[in-house]
Motif scaffolding. Structure first.
Motif, PDB file in Angstrom:
ATOM      1  N   GLU A   1      19.189  30.399  36.301  1.00 48.45           N
ATOM      2  CA  GLU A   1      19.934  30.850  37.469  1.00 48.45           C
ATOM      3  C   GLU A   1      21.047  31.797  36.997  1.00 48.45           C
ATOM      4  N   TYR A   2      21.186  32.911  37.708  1.00 47.15           N
ATOM      5  CA  TYR A   2      22.253  33.879  37.416  1.00 47.15           C
ATOM      6  C   TYR A   2      23.236  33.857  38.556  1.00 47.15           C
ATOM      7  N   GLU A   3      24.486  33.677  38.221  1.00 53.16           N
ATOM      8  CA  GLU A   3      25.519  33.601  39.254  1.00 53.16           C
ATOM      9  C   GLU A   3      26.601  34.640  38.970  1.00 53.16           C
ATOM     10  N   PRO A   4      26.602  35.737  39.734  1.00 50.87           N
ATOM     11  CA  PRO A   4      27.640  36.753  39.522  1.00 50.87           C
ATOM     12  C   PRO A   4      28.987  36.268  40.024  1.00 50.87           C
ATOM     13  N   ASP A   5      30.032  36.654  39.324  1.00 48.20           N
ATOM     14  CA  ASP A   5      31.395  36.283  39.670  1.00 48.20           C
ATOM     15  C   ASP A   5      32.118  37.561  40.093  1.00 48.20           C
ATOM     16  N   PHE A   6      32.582  37.593  41.353  1.00 46.05           N
ATOM     17  CA  PHE A   6      33.225  38.790  41.883  1.00 46.05           C
ATOM     18  C   PHE A   6      34.735  38.621  41.925  1.00 46.05           C
ATOM     19  N   ALA A   7      35.412  39.759  42.036  1.00 43.82           N
ATOM     20  CA  ALA A   7      36.873  39.735  42.185  1.00 43.82           C
ATOM     21  C   ALA A   7      37.257  38.914  43.419  1.00 43.82           C
ATOM     22  N   ASN A   8      36.452  39.004  44.473  1.00 42.19           N
ATOM     23  CA  ASN A   8      36.667  38.203  45.680  1.00 42.19           C
ATOM     24  C   ASN A   8      35.977  36.849  45.504  1.00 42.19           C
ATOM     25  N   PRO A   9      36.747  35.766  45.320  1.00 43.37           N
ATOM     26  CA  PRO A   9      36.123  34.479  44.975  1.00 43.37           C
ATOM     27  C   PRO A   9      35.348  33.834  46.118  1.00 43.37           C
ATOM     28  N   THR A  10      35.431  34.383  47.329  1.00 37.72           N
ATOM     29  CA  THR A  10      34.652  33.802  48.427  1.00 37.72           C
ATOM     30  C   THR A  10      33.191  34.249  48.378  1.00 37.72           C
TER      31      THR A  10
END
Ligand SMILES: [Zn+2]
Length: 80
Positions: free
Chosen positions: A52-61
């Motif tokens: 599983e790949y989970e991108p982490d964005f600047a916007n945590p929502t």
């Protein structure tokens, strides 16, 4: 996955256009084993036997997860 790659690419384009999938580049990418949660591209569960790949964005929502192949499609379609 039930759909072929061409159909899934169209799904990714639709989701990018609708804003369901972000165009922004993730700040980080977490990689781990699936836990049965649904992939945000193909909407199929990501099994524990799959990565599983989970991108982490600047916007945590913004929380998304992808199969490896679906992540590649997202990258590919987003670049166009
Ligand atoms: Zn998927």
């Amino acid at each position: 996955m039930h759909e072929d790659r061409r159909d899934l690419a169209a799904v990714v384009r639709q989701k990018l256009a609708a804003g369901t999938l972000p165009l922004e580049f993730p700040a980080k990418m977490w990689v781990g084993k699936g836990n049965g949660g649904r992939c945000d591209v193909c909407e199929e569960p990501i099994a524990p036997t799959e990565i599983e790949y989970e991108p982490d964005f600047a916007n945590p929502t913004t929380r998304l997860k992808f199969h490896q192949a679906c992540l590649q499609l997202w990258n590919q379609e987003r670049a166009q």
